[in-house]
Design a protein around this motif. Sequence first.
Motif, mmCIF file in Angstrom:
data_model
loop_
_atom_site.group_PDB
_atom_site.id
_atom_site.type_symbol
_atom_site.label_atom_id
_atom_site.label_comp_id
_atom_site.label_asym_id
_atom_site.label_seq_id
_atom_site.Cartn_x
_atom_site.Cartn_y
_atom_site.Cartn_z
ATOM 1 N N ASP A 145 0.845 -1.195 0.000
ATOM 2 C CA ASP A 145 0.000 0.000 0.000
ATOM 3 C C ASP A 145 0.879 1.243 0.000
ATOM 4 O OD1 ASP A 145 -2.428 -1.618 0.232
ATOM 5 O OD2 ASP A 145 -1.620 -2.119 2.195
ATOM 6 N N HIS A 180 -16.097 6.598 6.302
ATOM 7 C CA HIS A 180 -14.956 5.819 5.810
ATOM 8 C C HIS A 180 -14.047 5.564 7.010
ATOM 9 C CE1 HIS A 180 -11.225 4.848 3.654
ATOM 10 N NE2 HIS A 180 -11.982 4.613 2.593
ATOM 11 N N GLY A 189 -12.747 4.452 -7.630
ATOM 12 C CA GLY A 189 -11.973 3.916 -6.524
ATOM 13 C C GLY A 189 -11.489 4.956 -5.531
ATOM 14 N N ASP A 195 -8.929 2.785 -3.281
ATOM 15 C CA ASP A 195 -8.989 1.324 -3.306
ATOM 16 C C ASP A 195 -8.566 0.861 -4.686
ATOM 17 O OD1 ASP A 195 -10.316 0.293 -0.706
ATOM 18 O OD2 ASP A 195 -11.580 1.997 -1.264
ATOM 19 N N ARG A 240 -4.118 -0.420 -1.407
ATOM 20 C CA ARG A 240 -4.710 0.854 -0.998
ATOM 21 C C ARG A 240 -3.704 1.983 -1.137
ATOM 22 N NH1 ARG A 240 -7.722 -1.254 4.585
ATOM 23 N NH2 ARG A 240 -9.393 -2.380 3.517
ATOM 24 N N LYS A 262 -3.955 -1.980 6.303
ATOM 25 C CA LYS A 262 -4.992 -2.985 6.533
ATOM 26 C C LYS A 262 -5.083 -3.407 8.002
ATOM 27 C CE LYS A 262 -5.009 -4.580 1.767
ATOM 28 N NZ LYS A 262 -3.849 -3.908 1.202
#
Length: 199
Positions: free
Chosen positions: A13, A59, A92, A126, A132, A163
Amino acid sequence: MDRLQKLIDQGVDWVNLHYAVDYDPKAGDRVLGWMGGYYDARVSINPHWDATVRSLPKHPVSTGVNPFTIRDEWYYNMRWVGDAPDVTGAKGVTPILQAVPPDDTRRTADAKKYPGRLETMAWAYDRADGGRGFGFTGGHSHRNWADENFRRVVTNAILWAAKADVPAGGAKVAFAPADLNRNLDWKGKPFAKITPPAK
């Protein structure tokens, strides 16, 4: 860039803060695939202004973050994935921090096309591969880290991008105000308006 691409291809990410979101347009398409947007000096602008964030999306990155106003060098009029003219068409991408800048700060020809437009200063991305990305354009002024919402949105974003679970009330970002200046290298005026640390 090739080394980074290998990591991204492995699902790593990508979080960029402030000047790190500024890329040479030659790398633009690649970076768009990493974090959904970037600062393109041909169209983007980086003035100092008071951004009033009036609302936040639902979010993980915005968990526990309240509306706030902070003066910073907030970049805007970013380049978005899919060559979308604004963030609403960028697949995204979730805008996290948005505000309307003063129109007299719209100093690129492209930025001038959008007077009064709500601009995105931080976003979550995303990726199609499950990775990410996160871009945050503030961070020029060290003193802004004293604001709890400012600290929390960035800390939440790092957790989310890694994550890891973002706590229900948002990341715990308490700190002692005296720590804000503790490890700064004192540059002297005009570089800082912060009291130099005691010897």
